[in-house]
Design an enzyme around this catalytic site. Structure first.
Site, PDB file in Angstrom:
ATOM      1  N   ASN A  45      40.195  49.052 -33.757  1.00  0.00           N
ATOM      2  CA  ASN A  45      38.885  48.436 -33.607  1.00  0.00           C
ATOM      3  C   ASN A  45      37.860  49.487 -33.221  1.00  0.00           C
ATOM      4  O   ASN A  45      37.040  49.910 -34.028  1.00  0.00           O
ATOM      5  CB  ASN A  45      38.959  47.311 -32.559  1.00  0.00           C
ATOM      6  N   THR A  46      37.956  49.996 -31.971  1.00  0.00           N
ATOM      7  CA  THR A  46      36.947  50.932 -31.470  1.00  0.00           C
ATOM      8  C   THR A  46      36.825  52.181 -32.345  1.00  0.00           C
ATOM      9  O   THR A  46      35.720  52.715 -32.501  1.00  0.00           O
ATOM     10  CB  THR A  46      37.277  51.343 -30.019  1.00  0.00           C
TER      11      THR A  46
ATOM     12  N   GLY B 270      41.097  51.478 -26.634  1.00  0.00           N
ATOM     13  CA  GLY B 270      39.769  52.087 -26.672  1.00  0.00           C
ATOM     14  C   GLY B 270      39.728  53.550 -26.252  1.00  0.00           C
ATOM     15  O   GLY B 270      38.657  54.151 -26.204  1.00  0.00           O
TER      16      GLY B 270
ATOM     17  N   ALA C 188      46.116  49.794 -30.891  1.00  0.00           N
ATOM     18  CA  ALA C 188      45.395  50.330 -29.722  1.00  0.00           C
ATOM     19  C   ALA C 188      45.543  51.842 -29.571  1.00  0.00           C
ATOM     20  O   ALA C 188      46.629  52.397 -29.726  1.00  0.00           O
ATOM     21  CB  ALA C 188      45.839  49.657 -28.423  1.00  0.00           C
ATOM     22  N   GLY C 189      44.434  52.486 -29.258  1.00  0.00           N
ATOM     23  CA  GLY C 189      44.446  53.907 -28.927  1.00  0.00           C
ATOM     24  C   GLY C 189      44.190  54.847 -30.094  1.00  0.00           C
ATOM     25  O   GLY C 189      44.029  56.046 -29.899  1.00  0.00           O
TER      26      GLY C 189
ATOM     27  N   LYS D 113      47.781  37.126 -31.545  1.00  0.00           N
ATOM     28  CA  LYS D 113      48.111  38.424 -30.936  1.00  0.00           C
ATOM     29  C   LYS D 113      48.236  38.188 -29.435  1.00  0.00           C
ATOM     30  O   LYS D 113      47.244  37.898 -28.760  1.00  0.00           O
ATOM     31  CB  LYS D 113      47.014  39.445 -31.228  1.00  0.00           C
TER      32      LYS D 113
END
Lengths: 66, 254
Positions: free
Chosen positions: B205-206, B157, B183-184, B96
């Site tokens: 992830n987050t 995040g 992301a986001g 990535k």
């Protein structure tokens, strides 16, 4: 022999190869990836790569990330 | 089936491994998410602490395809070095590409991302660049030959979800390679929307690791991604300004 490992200058005796160094630091079997003087080594090269006084060694591994 | 380079996956969820409360929660969340692809970062080992935890040992990494990132890189050259370090593990060929251009917003640097992708393609990597949601940048990355394009929904995040659904759908429309929204993502609804827009996968992830109950959220994300994908394949009805009755208007008993 004097080595710079992950930015730390260390005096390490009884170490000849990269594999010896990983064992000496008790990091064997923990997925260490090694760069020697800015050249990345494959795992298979650890045993045969001989260290010299003043070598710069970077030891990295995988950590959690996204 | 999600096909990236020579790899095939039945799950469309790519899960990051950062910031879980502990390794047991992480293991359980990874398990229930059904993911087949795990992302992670490359960092210095603590050479003074041989007992530092190693998440790969806890997870049985051999069951997953590993997708290391180049997080921490600010230039193409730094990203290439991190990618080569990851490959030297002998555990993965995917990367990535993540080149951050601004540390307040963590937005990716498009020029360096493009450069790093080109170099890594020449080195034989399977390349998945994390990029902004720019339609033309996505096109240029595809023309380089990347194996998937990963536009951000919103800053890393942030949990803001998809800020520009129009751009994501335009990227999907023009792409002939997988589009993975990365992301986001904050909620299952965000993930479902990404899939309804036609994305081939979602990387998050987050949203899971930072949830009050990461294991439950991992399951929710799995279901949301499956639901969104099914909805996309089923083809939604067009939006109209006025009502259309579902029940017949004739034959009323009065």
């Amino acid at each position: 022999m004097k080595l710079i490992v992950n930015g730390n200058t260390m005096e390490i005796a009884r170490v000849q190869t990269v594999e010896d160094l990983i064992k000496e630091l008790k990091l064997a079997g923990k997925g260490a990836i090694v760069e020697l003087n800015e050249e990345i080594l494959n795992k298979s090269q650890h045993a045969e790569t001989v260290l010299a006084n003043g070598d710069k060694v970077e030891i990295v591994h995988f950590v959690g990330g996204g | 089936m999600l096909k990236i380079g020579n790899h095939e996956f039945s799950s469309r969820l790519l899960l990051g491994t950062g910031k879980f409360p502990d390794f047991d929660v992480q293991k359980e969340a990874v398990n229930v998410s059904g993911t087949e692809i795990l992302t992670f970062a490359v960092r210095r080992m603590n050479i003074f602490d041989p007992d530092q935890p190693n998440f790969l040992e806890k997870l049985d990494a051999s069951k997953y395809t590993l997708l290391p990132n180049t997080a921490g890189a600010k230039t193409a050259e730094e990203a290439v070095r991190i990618a080569k370090l990851a490959k030297a593990s002998g555990l993965c060929d995917m990367i990535k590409v993540e080149v951050i251009g601004d540390f307040k917003t963590l937005l990716p640097d498009p020029v360096e991302t493009l450069r790093a992708s080109e170099i890594l393609l020449n080195e034989g990597f399977t390349v998945l660049p994390y990029a902004s949601d720019d339609v033309l940048l996505a096109k240029k990355l595809e023309e380089l030959g990347v194996h998937a394009i990963m536009p951000g929904a919103s800053p890393i995040g942030s949990g803001l979800g998809i800020i520009n659904p129009l751009n994501i759908s335009l990227i999907v429309e023009q792409a002939t390679i997988p589009v993975i929204v990365d992301a986001g993502i904050g909620s299952p609804a965000d993930a479902a929307l990404a899939m309804e827009l036609g994305a081939d996968g979602v990387l998050l992830n987050t949203a899971v690791s930072g949830a009050e109950n990461p294991v439950k959220m991992a399951k929710a994300m799995k279901l949301a991604i499956e639901a969104g994908r099914l909805g996309y394949e089923a083809g939604r009805i067009p939006k109209k300004r006025y009502a259309t009755a579902s029940s017949p208007l004739e034959g009323m008993s009065v």
